[in-house]
Design a protein around this motif. Structure first.
Motif, PDB file in Angstrom:
ATOM      1  N   PHE A 128      62.984  -1.540   9.047  1.00 51.87           N
ATOM      2  CA  PHE A 128      61.915  -0.859   8.322  1.00 51.87           C
ATOM      3  C   PHE A 128      61.696  -1.525   6.964  1.00 51.87           C
ATOM      4  CE2 PHE A 128      64.737   2.382  10.358  1.00 51.87           C
ATOM      5  CZ  PHE A 128      64.046   2.425  11.552  1.00 51.87           C
ATOM      6  N   THR A 129      60.469  -1.467   6.488  1.00 46.34           N
ATOM      7  CA  THR A 129      60.173  -1.971   5.147  1.00 46.34           C
ATOM      8  C   THR A 129      60.183  -0.801   4.171  1.00 46.34           C
ATOM      9  OG1 THR A 129      57.778  -1.649   5.319  1.00 46.34           O
ATOM     10  CG2 THR A 129      58.669  -3.762   6.126  1.00 46.34           C
ATOM     11  N   ARG A 130      60.299  -1.108   2.908  1.00 40.19           N
ATOM     12  CA  ARG A 130      60.302  -0.051   1.891  1.00 40.19           C
ATOM     13  C   ARG A 130      58.965   0.696   1.877  1.00 40.19           C
ATOM     14  NH1 ARG A 130      62.556  -0.570  -4.198  1.00 40.19           N
ATOM     15  NH2 ARG A 130      62.219   1.592  -4.746  1.00 40.19           N
ATOM     16  N   GLY A 131      57.883   0.004   2.162  1.00 39.88           N
ATOM     17  CA  GLY A 131      56.572   0.649   2.218  1.00 39.88           C
ATOM     18  C   GLY A 131      56.436   1.622   3.380  1.00 39.88           C
ATOM     19  N   GLU A 132      57.241   1.437   4.425  1.00 40.29           N
ATOM     20  CA  GLU A 132      57.221   2.351   5.576  1.00 40.29           C
ATOM     21  C   GLU A 132      58.202   3.518   5.386  1.00 40.29           C
ATOM     22  OE1 GLU A 132      56.321  -0.952   9.060  1.00 40.29           O
ATOM     23  OE2 GLU A 132      58.387  -0.615   8.388  1.00 40.29           O
ATOM     24  N   ASP A 133      59.253   3.272   4.598  1.00 41.80           N
ATOM     25  CA  ASP A 133      60.318   4.258   4.416  1.00 41.80           C
ATOM     26  C   ASP A 133      59.990   5.176   3.239  1.00 41.80           C
ATOM     27  OD1 ASP A 133      62.693   5.611   4.701  1.00 41.80           O
ATOM     28  OD2 ASP A 133      63.857   4.142   3.571  1.00 41.80           O
ATOM     29  N   VAL A 134      58.953   5.962   3.427  1.00 43.50           N
ATOM     30  CA  VAL A 134      58.458   6.882   2.401  1.00 43.50           C
ATOM     31  C   VAL A 134      58.214   8.241   3.055  1.00 43.50           C
ATOM     32  CG1 VAL A 134      57.382   5.073   0.994  1.00 43.50           C
ATOM     33  CG2 VAL A 134      56.071   6.150   2.824  1.00 43.50           C
ATOM     34  N   PRO A 135      58.231   9.328   2.256  1.00 44.25           N
ATOM     35  CA  PRO A 135      57.911  10.627   2.845  1.00 44.25           C
ATOM     36  C   PRO A 135      56.583  10.559   3.601  1.00 44.25           C
ATOM     37  CG  PRO A 135      58.724  10.908   0.614  1.00 44.25           C
ATOM     38  CD  PRO A 135      58.534   9.424   0.826  1.00 44.25           C
ATOM     39  N   ASN A 136      56.565  11.122   4.783  1.00 42.60           N
ATOM     40  CA  ASN A 136      55.389  11.124   5.669  1.00 42.60           C
ATOM     41  C   ASN A 136      54.999   9.724   6.135  1.00 42.60           C
ATOM     42  OD1 ASN A 136      55.074  13.995   5.450  1.00 42.60           O
ATOM     43  ND2 ASN A 136      54.233  13.640   3.412  1.00 42.60           N
ATOM     44  N   GLY A 137      55.921   8.775   6.068  1.00 46.84           N
ATOM     45  CA  GLY A 137      55.658   7.418   6.545  1.00 46.84           C
ATOM     46  C   GLY A 137      55.580   7.386   8.068  1.00 46.84           C
ATOM     47  N   PRO A 138      55.331   6.209   8.622  1.00 50.34           N
ATOM     48  CA  PRO A 138      55.179   6.091  10.073  1.00 50.34           C
ATOM     49  C   PRO A 138      56.474   6.418  10.818  1.00 50.34           C
ATOM     50  CG  PRO A 138      55.244   3.928   9.056  1.00 50.34           C
ATOM     51  CD  PRO A 138      55.210   4.917   7.944  1.00 50.34           C
ATOM     52  N   ALA A 139      56.332   6.945  12.020  1.00 48.59           N
ATOM     53  CA  ALA A 139      57.474   7.271  12.878  1.00 48.59           C
ATOM     54  C   ALA A 139      57.890   5.991  13.612  1.00 48.59           C
ATOM     55  CB  ALA A 139      57.102   8.373  13.860  1.00 48.59           C
ATOM     56  N   LEU A 140      58.961   5.368  13.129  1.00 47.18           N
ATOM     57  CA  LEU A 140      59.437   4.101  13.670  1.00 47.18           C
ATOM     58  C   LEU A 140      60.868   4.244  14.153  1.00 47.18           C
ATOM     59  CD1 LEU A 140      58.139   1.802  10.780  1.00 47.18           C
ATOM     60  CD2 LEU A 140      57.009   2.311  12.962  1.00 47.18           C
ATOM     61  N   ALA A 141      61.311   3.289  14.965  1.00 47.71           N
ATOM     62  CA  ALA A 141      62.679   3.328  15.463  1.00 47.71           C
ATOM     63  C   ALA A 141      63.216   1.919  15.662  1.00 47.71           C
ATOM     64  CB  ALA A 141      62.737   4.081  16.784  1.00 47.71           C
ATOM     65  N   VAL A 142      64.487   1.759  15.308  1.00 45.36           N
ATOM     66  CA  VAL A 142      65.279   0.603  15.717  1.00 45.36           C
ATOM     67  C   VAL A 142      66.273   1.185  16.714  1.00 45.36           C
ATOM     68  CG1 VAL A 142      67.010  -1.113  15.038  1.00 45.36           C
ATOM     69  CG2 VAL A 142      65.033  -0.676  13.557  1.00 45.36           C
ATOM     70  N   ILE A 143      66.269   0.686  17.926  1.00 40.50           N
ATOM     71  CA  ILE A 143      67.163   1.234  18.946  1.00 40.50           C
ATOM     72  C   ILE A 143      68.433   0.388  19.031  1.00 40.50           C
ATOM     73  CG2 ILE A 143      65.312   2.336  20.255  1.00 40.50           C
ATOM     74  CD1 ILE A 143      65.407   0.007  22.252  1.00 40.50           C
ATOM     75  N   SER A 144      69.507   1.020  19.460  1.00 39.32           N
ATOM     76  CA  SER A 144      70.765   0.290  19.623  1.00 39.32           C
ATOM     77  C   SER A 144      70.659  -0.640  20.819  1.00 39.32           C
ATOM     78  CB  SER A 144      71.932   1.261  19.818  1.00 39.32           C
ATOM     79  OG  SER A 144      71.874   1.852  21.109  1.00 39.32           O
ATOM     80  N   TYR A 145      71.515  -1.619  20.828  1.00 40.78           N
ATOM     81  CA  TYR A 145      71.566  -2.561  21.954  1.00 40.78           C
ATOM     82  C   TYR A 145      71.881  -1.801  23.246  1.00 40.78           C
ATOM     83  CZ  TYR A 145      72.526  -7.046  24.221  1.00 40.78           C
ATOM     84  OH  TYR A 145      72.490  -8.153  25.047  1.00 40.78           O
ATOM     85  N   ARG A 146      72.812  -0.840  23.167  1.00 37.91           N
ATOM     86  CA  ARG A 146      73.190  -0.035  24.347  1.00 37.91           C
ATOM     87  C   ARG A 146      71.997   0.753  24.882  1.00 37.91           C
ATOM     88  NH1 ARG A 146      76.384   1.153  20.531  1.00 37.91           N
ATOM     89  NH2 ARG A 146      75.784   3.330  20.444  1.00 37.91           N
ATOM     90  N   LEU A 147      71.232   1.381  23.986  1.00 34.94           N
ATOM     91  CA  LEU A 147      70.067   2.143  24.435  1.00 34.94           C
ATOM     92  C   LEU A 147      69.013   1.200  25.024  1.00 34.94           C
ATOM     93  CD1 LEU A 147      68.768   4.956  24.666  1.00 34.94           C
ATOM     94  CD2 LEU A 147      67.701   4.531  22.443  1.00 34.94           C
ATOM     95  N   TRP A 148      68.862   0.047  24.423  1.00 31.52           N
ATOM     96  CA  TRP A 148      67.913  -0.950  24.935  1.00 31.52           C
ATOM     97  C   TRP A 148      68.286  -1.333  26.370  1.00 31.52           C
ATOM     98  CZ3 TRP A 148      68.840  -6.623  24.942  1.00 31.52           C
ATOM     99  CH2 TRP A 148      67.692  -7.356  25.282  1.00 31.52           C
TER     100      TRP A 148
END
Length: 173
Positions: A58-78
């Motif tokens: 995530f970027t700092r511009g995305e990591d803000v209150p009401n920012g976009p719903a993003l995900a980094v998934i674990s290798y296991r979940l992938w």
């Protein structure tokens, strides 16, 4: 408030914030399961010196209150939920009924910051932006901070800066 001061004013450190690991529901294309989610700030993987297997964090511009719903998934979940699909980036995972766009896959060897306060010691299956806020439970004091010294900065210099920031924070209370 402390994490904000470190993030915004500790020029001697590269810092990131993380929250507890909590259970969440994952709705997939043809299934549902209970997984573990950890909220983390932008640049956590960089601060830890970890490269993602695919995509980005995530970027700092995305990591803000009401920012976009993003995900980094674990290798296991992938591997488990997406059958190691190299085209997973941009696809959606639904966490507790909210669709999140997958922007990255963590490295196979990555192990998260262990957190037990208010949560689980389980390794996260998914990382979402912390969207830091001083409102609500904990008033913003329930995050952990992890930091790395910036190059050519001594531990003594960083400690002095942190002491100064602490004095400023305490003076405001």
């Amino acid at each position: 408030i402390q994490w904000k001061a470190v993030r915004n004013h500790a020029t001697t450190l590269d810092a990131a914030v993380y929250g507890s690991t909590l259970g969440t529901n994952l709705a997939g294309e043809n299934s549902a399961s209970f997984i573990h989610q950890q909220r983390v700030s932008a640049n956590l993987f960089r601060v830890l010196g970890v490269r993602l297997h695919l995509g980005r964090e995530f970027t700092r511009g995305e990591d803000v209150p009401n920012g976009p719903a993003l995900a980094v998934i674990s290798y296991r979940l992938w591997q488990r939920a997406f059958r190691s699909d190299p085209h997973v980036l941009g696809r959606s995972v639904t966490l507790n009924g909210i669709p999140h766009s997958v922007v990255g896959v963590a490295a196979a060897h990555f192990r998260a910051v262990p957190v037990s306060e208010f949560g689980s010691m389980q390794q996260p299956d998914v990382y979402t932006p912390i969207r830091p806020s001083t409102d609500g439970e904990g008033s913003g004091d329930n995050y952990g901070v992890i930091a790395r010294l910036k190059s050519s900065v001594s531990l003594r210099q960083a400690n002095e800066q942190l002491k100064s920031l602490t004095r400023e924070i305490l003076a405001r209370k």
